[in-house]
Design a protein around this motif. Structure first.
Motif, PDB file in Angstrom:
ATOM      1  N   ILE A  11       0.866  -1.188   0.000  1.00  0.00           N
ATOM      2  CA  ILE A  11       0.000   0.000   0.000  1.00  0.00           C
ATOM      3  C   ILE A  11       0.896   1.229   0.000  1.00  0.00           C
ATOM      4  O   ILE A  11       1.670   1.460   0.931  1.00  0.00           O
ATOM      5  CB  ILE A  11      -0.943   0.037   1.212  1.00  0.00           C
ATOM      6  CG1 ILE A  11      -1.625  -1.335   1.380  1.00  0.00           C
ATOM      7  CG2 ILE A  11      -1.990   1.122   1.023  1.00  0.00           C
ATOM      8  CD1 ILE A  11      -2.584  -1.385   2.549  1.00  0.00           C
ATOM      9  N   GLY A  13       2.597   3.719  -3.358  1.00  0.00           N
ATOM     10  CA  GLY A  13       3.594   3.612  -4.438  1.00  0.00           C
ATOM     11  C   GLY A  13       4.506   4.818  -4.461  1.00  0.00           C
ATOM     12  O   GLY A  13       4.717   5.435  -5.506  1.00  0.00           O
ATOM     13  N   GLY A  14       5.063   5.175  -3.296  1.00  0.00           N
ATOM     14  CA  GLY A  14       6.057   6.255  -3.236  1.00  0.00           C
ATOM     15  C   GLY A  14       7.456   5.670  -3.398  1.00  0.00           C
ATOM     16  O   GLY A  14       7.624   4.582  -3.965  1.00  0.00           O
ATOM     17  N   GLY A  17       7.617   1.999  -1.534  1.00  0.00           N
ATOM     18  CA  GLY A  17       6.809   0.945  -2.138  1.00  0.00           C
ATOM     19  C   GLY A  17       7.257   0.621  -3.546  1.00  0.00           C
ATOM     20  O   GLY A  17       7.388  -0.550  -3.926  1.00  0.00           O
ATOM     21  N   VAL A  35      -1.523  -0.935  -4.082  1.00  0.00           N
ATOM     22  CA  VAL A  35      -2.727  -0.143  -3.795  1.00  0.00           C
ATOM     23  C   VAL A  35      -2.266   1.294  -3.579  1.00  0.00           C
ATOM     24  O   VAL A  35      -1.362   1.545  -2.786  1.00  0.00           O
ATOM     25  CB  VAL A  35      -3.405  -0.646  -2.495  1.00  0.00           C
ATOM     26  CG1 VAL A  35      -4.632   0.214  -2.160  1.00  0.00           C
ATOM     27  CG2 VAL A  35      -3.779  -2.116  -2.607  1.00  0.00           C
ATOM     28  N   MET A  37      -3.903   5.547  -3.517  1.00  0.00           N
ATOM     29  CA  MET A  37      -5.101   6.396  -3.686  1.00  0.00           C
ATOM     30  C   MET A  37      -4.983   7.280  -4.931  1.00  0.00           C
ATOM     31  O   MET A  37      -5.973   7.870  -5.357  1.00  0.00           O
ATOM     32  CB  MET A  37      -5.347   7.236  -2.443  1.00  0.00           C
ATOM     33  CG  MET A  37      -4.218   8.126  -2.059  1.00  0.00           C
ATOM     34  SD  MET A  37      -4.583   8.857  -0.463  1.00  0.00           S
ATOM     35  CE  MET A  37      -3.142   9.866  -0.230  1.00  0.00           C
ATOM     36  N   ASN A  38      -3.785   7.399  -5.481  1.00  0.00           N
ATOM     37  CA  ASN A  38      -3.600   8.081  -6.771  1.00  0.00           C
ATOM     38  C   ASN A  38      -3.205   7.043  -7.816  1.00  0.00           C
ATOM     39  O   ASN A  38      -2.629   6.014  -7.466  1.00  0.00           O
ATOM     40  CB  ASN A  38      -2.479   9.121  -6.672  1.00  0.00           C
ATOM     41  CG  ASN A  38      -2.855  10.253  -5.730  1.00  0.00           C
ATOM     42  OD1 ASN A  38      -3.931  10.822  -5.831  1.00  0.00           O
ATOM     43  ND2 ASN A  38      -1.962  10.564  -4.803  1.00  0.00           N
ATOM     44  N   PRO A  45      10.331  15.949  -3.994  1.00  0.00           N
ATOM     45  CA  PRO A  45      11.339  17.005  -3.926  1.00  0.00           C
ATOM     46  C   PRO A  45      11.154  18.131  -4.940  1.00  0.00           C
ATOM     47  O   PRO A  45      11.692  19.220  -4.755  1.00  0.00           O
ATOM     48  CB  PRO A  45      12.653  16.259  -4.175  1.00  0.00           C
ATOM     49  CG  PRO A  45      12.399  14.875  -3.677  1.00  0.00           C
ATOM     50  CD  PRO A  45      10.960  14.611  -4.031  1.00  0.00           C
ATOM     51  N   CYS A  80      -8.148   3.748  -1.482  1.00  0.00           N
ATOM     52  CA  CYS A  80      -7.572   4.321  -0.269  1.00  0.00           C
ATOM     53  C   CYS A  80      -7.748   3.299   0.863  1.00  0.00           C
ATOM     54  O   CYS A  80      -8.849   2.770   1.051  1.00  0.00           O
ATOM     55  CB  CYS A  80      -8.321   5.618   0.024  1.00  0.00           C
ATOM     56  SG  CYS A  80      -7.574   6.549   1.332  1.00  0.00           S
ATOM     57  N   MET A 126       2.050  21.672   1.183  1.00  0.00           N
ATOM     58  CA  MET A 126       2.727  21.300  -0.062  1.00  0.00           C
ATOM     59  C   MET A 126       3.255  19.869   0.031  1.00  0.00           C
ATOM     60  O   MET A 126       4.443  19.622   0.076  1.00  0.00           O
ATOM     61  CB  MET A 126       3.868  22.268  -0.334  1.00  0.00           C
ATOM     62  CG  MET A 126       3.855  22.656  -1.793  1.00  0.00           C
ATOM     63  SD  MET A 126       5.174  23.700  -2.291  1.00  0.00           S
ATOM     64  CE  MET A 126       6.538  23.084  -1.451  1.00  0.00           C
ATOM     65  N   LYS A 127       2.304  18.931   0.095  1.00  0.00           N
ATOM     66  CA  LYS A 127       2.683  17.526   0.249  1.00  0.00           C
ATOM     67  C   LYS A 127       2.359  16.698  -0.989  1.00  0.00           C
ATOM     68  O   LYS A 127       2.911  15.626  -1.176  1.00  0.00           O
ATOM     69  CB  LYS A 127       1.913  16.919   1.430  1.00  0.00           C
ATOM     70  CG  LYS A 127       2.497  17.169   2.797  1.00  0.00           C
ATOM     71  CD  LYS A 127       3.763  16.378   3.064  1.00  0.00           C
ATOM     72  CE  LYS A 127       3.544  14.898   3.252  1.00  0.00           C
ATOM     73  NZ  LYS A 127       4.806  14.150   3.268  1.00  0.00           N
ATOM     74  N   THR A 169      12.050  22.261   2.288  1.00  0.00           N
ATOM     75  CA  THR A 169      10.902  22.694   1.487  1.00  0.00           C
ATOM     76  C   THR A 169      10.652  24.190   1.656  1.00  0.00           C
ATOM     77  O   THR A 169      10.471  24.916   0.668  1.00  0.00           O
ATOM     78  CB  THR A 169       9.636  21.909   1.898  1.00  0.00           C
ATOM     79  OG1 THR A 169       9.916  20.532   1.724  1.00  0.00           O
ATOM     80  CG2 THR A 169       8.439  22.286   1.067  1.00  0.00           C
ATOM     81  N   ARG A 267       0.818   8.763   8.251  1.00  0.00           N
ATOM     82  CA  ARG A 267      -0.581   8.553   7.835  1.00  0.00           C
ATOM     83  C   ARG A 267      -1.222   7.523   8.769  1.00  0.00           C
ATOM     84  O   ARG A 267      -0.558   6.596   9.212  1.00  0.00           O
ATOM     85  CB  ARG A 267      -0.623   7.989   6.414  1.00  0.00           C
ATOM     86  CG  ARG A 267      -0.120   8.972   5.392  1.00  0.00           C
ATOM     87  CD  ARG A 267      -1.208   9.279   4.413  1.00  0.00           C
ATOM     88  NE  ARG A 267      -0.719  10.153   3.375  1.00  0.00           N
ATOM     89  CZ  ARG A 267      -1.461  11.106   2.821  1.00  0.00           C
ATOM     90  NH1 ARG A 267      -2.696  11.301   3.203  1.00  0.00           N
ATOM     91  NH2 ARG A 267      -0.977  11.857   1.860  1.00  0.00           N
ATOM     92  N   GLN A 318      13.294  11.282   7.799  1.00  0.00           N
ATOM     93  CA  GLN A 318      12.224  10.954   6.826  1.00  0.00           C
ATOM     94  C   GLN A 318      12.612  11.535   5.467  1.00  0.00           C
ATOM     95  O   GLN A 318      12.135  12.593   5.063  1.00  0.00           O
ATOM     96  CB  GLN A 318      10.885  11.467   7.348  1.00  0.00           C
ATOM     97  CG  GLN A 318      10.392  10.578   8.488  1.00  0.00           C
ATOM     98  CD  GLN A 318       9.321  11.211   9.318  1.00  0.00           C
ATOM     99  OE1 GLN A 318       9.548  12.253   9.935  1.00  0.00           O
ATOM    100  NE2 GLN A 318       8.157  10.610   9.376  1.00  0.00           N
ATOM    101  N   HIS A 384      18.574  15.056  -8.811  1.00  0.00           N
ATOM    102  CA  HIS A 384      17.123  15.085  -8.854  1.00  0.00           C
ATOM    103  C   HIS A 384      16.558  14.649 -10.199  1.00  0.00           C
ATOM    104  O   HIS A 384      15.361  14.417 -10.305  1.00  0.00           O
ATOM    105  CB  HIS A 384      16.603  16.481  -8.467  1.00  0.00           C
ATOM    106  CG  HIS A 384      16.661  16.689  -6.992  1.00  0.00           C
ATOM    107  ND1 HIS A 384      17.813  17.055  -6.350  1.00  0.00           N
ATOM    108  CD2 HIS A 384      15.736  16.522  -6.016  1.00  0.00           C
ATOM    109  CE1 HIS A 384      17.580  17.125  -5.048  1.00  0.00           C
ATOM    110  NE2 HIS A 384      16.337  16.814  -4.825  1.00  0.00           N
TER     111      HIS A 384
END
Ligand code: FAD
Length: 422
Positions: A11, A13-14, A17, A35, A37-38, A45, A80, A126-127, A169, A267, A318, A384
């Motif tokens: 769960i 896909g960043g 994942g 899985v 949610m998007n 970044p 989600c 801004m996430k 950020t 989350r 993180q 990047h």
């Protein structure tokens, strides 16, 4: 689908994942369902460049189904997470129920407003890509509104920008907005000629870029001040009422653009016992990223709290590299288990940190070296572009950067409001 394959449900896909999936999907003994949610992966970044209309959202995002084309053991499920039923090895999403042999959680974090309801309601986080597009529209609409105001004083107050959070950020967005004000604002908004407007960067800590070296902190402060950014340290935001940002020292700053880049929290994962939820709502895991007291549920990336790594007894930073490395090791460990080999514990290989401060200026804290200025900026660009998903995105991004940096004039400042008509 062959029935004897190991069902892995991932769960999120960043970075974490996706890196696990990339490495595990070459082994046909596993059948993997992602899985999210998007329906796309994106690259956080560079969100600030989307928010400031410097690059398009599609340059830093990529659809999962396109990535999974012709991968026989990979499926995508748009949904989600609602709840985990660990006793039945099932998860519930808002679009259906899935069962698993191994469950991997890579849900990342969300903005933390520290219980300030007004800030949560009215500030601009801004996430996500949605946040960045929302901020872009807000900035552009705000300038159009300011043009129509009658007095210079009203205009100036309307155009103040406050950014809460002096981490990478906050620093990056402050630098970018200051450059935009200088280069683009003057050319496109003759109505604002000779006006005094300010960008405030606020942090409760005594320095900017807290986790970076002293040299990087100083450089960020010097460069931003030269660009006209007003830095307020040792001061927390307390509230946001009637377009005024209220500070812990009693000051109030009038601003209709209040950007929140100040802290994250894990989350929520309904269904896990409260005992495994640690500080910052991160899930407590062992050295193999396995949730405390569970045999087949794992957490990787920002959401995981792991204190077993000798160099990081208070948990890992993180950042993307931790997520990438944890995803990579967990995929290797899953393979080791079915090969009847013992799993390997996670140890973070810290490759350093980078932050861009303004056009052509960045700071780079590498394991034994420090760079700043143009060279650090070149390292930042290189680092990047490499991890972006999709060759087309890399080329597109390189081209838009080149074009924007050469001409000082990107052309993406479009106010696009989703909805019917108009
Ligand atoms: C603006 C910004 C700038 C950053 N800059 C840097 C940087 O320069 N360098 C650096 O190292 N790190 C940076 N970071 C941090 C870095 O992005 C994170 O450390 C990294 O993304 C963590 O990866 P992850 O896989 O744990 O989570 P994420 O990358 O956040 O991925 C989480 C995934 O889970 C999905 N998801 C979340 N909740 C649910 C749910 N309930 N159901 C289904 N799917 C869900 C999301 O859609 C997302 O795809 C930045 C972060 C931000 C926000």
């Amino acid at each position: 689908m062959k029935q004897d394959r190991i069902k892995v449900v991932v769960i999120g896909g960043g970075f974490a994942g996706l890196n696990l999936i990339k490495r595990l999907s070459n082994d046909k003994r596993f059948f993997i369902t992602l899985v999210d949610m998007n329906n796309y992966n994106f690259f956080p970044p560079l969100l600030y460049q989307v928010a400031t209309a410097f690059i398009e959202p599609s340059s830093i995002s990529y659809p999962f189904r396109r990535m999974f084309q012709e991968k026989e053991n990979l499926r995508f499920h748009l949904g989600c997470l609602q709840r985990i039923d660990a006793s039945a090895n099932k998860i519930e999403t808002d679009t259906g129920i899935l069962d698993y042999d191994y469950l991997v959680l890579g849900l990342g974090t969300e903005s933390n407003y520290f219980g300030m309801e007004n800030v949560k309601k009215h500030s601009l986080p801004m996430k996500t890509i949605n946040d960045a597009l929302n901020l872009r529209n807000h900035l552009l609409l705000n300038m159009e509104k300011a043009v129509r105001l009658e007095t210079q004083e009203e205009k100036e107050r309307y155009l103040n920008i406050v950014i809460a959070g002096g981490g990478p950020t906050g620093v990056e967005v402050a630098g970018m907005l200051a450059e935009m004000g200088r280069n683009i604002g003057r050319k496109e908004y003759p109505e604002f000629k000779d006006m005094q407007t300010y960008i405030y960067l606020i942090d409760a800590a005594p320095v900017l870029l807290g986790p970076m070296s002293k040299k990087s902190q100083q450089e960020a402060s010097d460069v931003l001040q030269k660009l006209g950014v007003k830095i307020i340290l040792n001061t927390a935001v307390k509230d946001y009422v009637d377009n005024k940002v209220v500070l812990s020292d009693g000051r109030e700053i009038h601003s209709t653009v209040f950007i929140w880049a100040s802290g994250v929290t894990g989350r929520e994962v309904p269904g896990l016992p409260p005992a495994v939820v640690g500080k910052g709502r991160r899930i407590i895991v062992d050295e193999f990223n396995r949730v405390q007291g569970m045999s087949n549920i794992f957490v990787i990336g920002d959401l995981a709290f792991q204190s077993s790594d000798a160099k990081f007894p208070n948990g890992h930073p993180q950042v993307a590299q931790v997520a990438i490395q944890q995803g990579g090791l967990l995929s290797a460990n899953f393979k080791r288990v079915i090969d009847s080999k013992p799993m390997k514990p996670f140890a973070y290989n810290d490759k350093g940190s980078l932050a861009i401060i303004s056009k052509y200026k960045a700071v780079a804290d590498l394991p034994k070296l420090f760079f700043r200025g143009f060279f650090a900026w070149l390292i930042w660009l290189f680092i990047h572009i490499i991890p972006l998903v999709g060759f087309r995105n890399k080329v597109k991004l390189a081209f838009s950067w080149m074009w924007s940096f050469i001409t000082n004039d990107p052309t993406l400042r479009l106010i696009i409001r989703p909805g019917k008509g108009k």
